[in-house]
Design a protein around this motif. Structure first.
Motif, PDB file in Angstrom:
ATOM      1  N   ASP A  14       0.849  -1.192   0.000  1.00 26.20           N
ATOM      2  CA  ASP A  14       0.000   0.000   0.000  1.00 26.20           C
ATOM      3  C   ASP A  14       0.887   1.246   0.000  1.00 26.20           C
ATOM      4  N   ALA A  15       0.421   2.297  -0.628  1.00 29.66           N
ATOM      5  CA  ALA A  15       1.136   3.569  -0.724  1.00 29.66           C
ATOM      6  C   ALA A  15       2.574   3.382  -1.212  1.00 29.66           C
ATOM      7  N   THR A  52       7.335   5.652  -6.151  1.00 29.32           N
ATOM      8  CA  THR A  52       7.494   5.489  -7.593  1.00 29.32           C
ATOM      9  C   THR A  52       8.475   4.360  -7.892  1.00 29.32           C
ATOM     10  N   ALA A  53       9.533   4.273  -7.117  1.00 28.30           N
ATOM     11  CA  ALA A  53      10.510   3.193  -7.304  1.00 28.30           C
ATOM     12  C   ALA A  53       9.856   1.831  -7.080  1.00 28.30           C
ATOM     13  N   ASP A  54       8.976   1.727  -6.070  1.00 28.53           N
ATOM     14  CA  ASP A  54       8.261   0.474  -5.815  1.00 28.53           C
ATOM     15  C   ASP A  54       7.380   0.101  -7.011  1.00 28.53           C
ATOM     16  N   MET A  55       6.703   1.108  -7.570  1.00 28.33           N
ATOM     17  CA  MET A  55       5.847   0.859  -8.736  1.00 28.33           C
ATOM     18  C   MET A  55       6.676   0.405  -9.928  1.00 28.33           C
ATOM     19  N   ASN A  56       7.804   1.065 -10.157  1.00 31.62           N
ATOM     20  CA  ASN A  56       8.683   0.678 -11.263  1.00 31.62           C
ATOM     21  C   ASN A  56       9.182  -0.749 -11.084  1.00 31.62           C
ATOM     22  N   ASN A  57       9.653  -1.065  -9.888  1.00 32.56           N
ATOM     23  CA  ASN A  57      10.168  -2.412  -9.623  1.00 32.56           C
ATOM     24  C   ASN A  57       9.082  -3.463  -9.792  1.00 32.56           C
TER      25      ASN A  57
END
Length: 163
Positions: A58-59, A62-67
């Motif tokens: 959750d939340a 951007t780096a988490d989304m890219n990975n």
């Protein structure tokens, strides 16, 4: 008016994508010629590809989304390589090289399309990069679906020839 036109276009694309998805996914339900070990192998890859998902906390940053998007793409690529190793033995190196070149092109084109437009360049921000990565991984997964679809057709053709 412009918003309504965009909404209609988005809906049409969604319906078209849904119809294409149904064409690929229902093919195996309607055709039962491919059987035995080959069918089990293709079904396992189809299931493995279906289990490739974008997963993040959750939340996410951007780096988490890219990975997460890159992991999704890598999962789809791994399925393709398993198919190539089994069904493309004679041309394995060439097929993998061509596919990997296509994957690289998908990432480059998605960045060109989404991140490098004049508008996106002026606005800047990491989100356009994230959207581009997501678009590329969507194209990758759909390409792998097409490879599996073709493998299923070829398996059915082989079954027809042996009967």
């Amino acid at each position: 008016m412009r918003f309504i036109l965009l909404l209609i276009m988005a809906l049409a694309l969604s319906i078209q994508a849904s119809a294409a998805e149904e064409k690929v996914s229902t093919y195996t339900d309607k055709q039962e010629k491919c059987s035995g070990e080959e069918d089990a192998f293709l079904r396992s890859l189809e299931e493995e590809l279906a289990n490739c998902k974008i997963q993040m906390a959750d939340a996410p940053s951007t780096a988490d989304m890219n990975n997460a998007a890159y992991d999704f793409g890598d999962c789809s690529i791994a399925v393709a390589h398993k198919l190539f190793d089994r069904n493309y033995k004679k041309y394995n190196a060439e097929v993998k090289k061509n596919f990997d070149t296509l994957v690289t092109a998908y990432y480059a084109c998605a960045h060109d399309m989404i991140q490098y437009s004049d508008f996106a360049s002026v606005r800047g921000g990491n989100m356009y990069n994230t959207i581009a990565i997501g678009k590329a991984t969507y194209w990758i997964q759909n390409t792998v679906k097409e490879y599996l679809h073709q493998a299923r057709i070829e398996c059915d053709d082989k079954a027809d020839l042996t009967h």
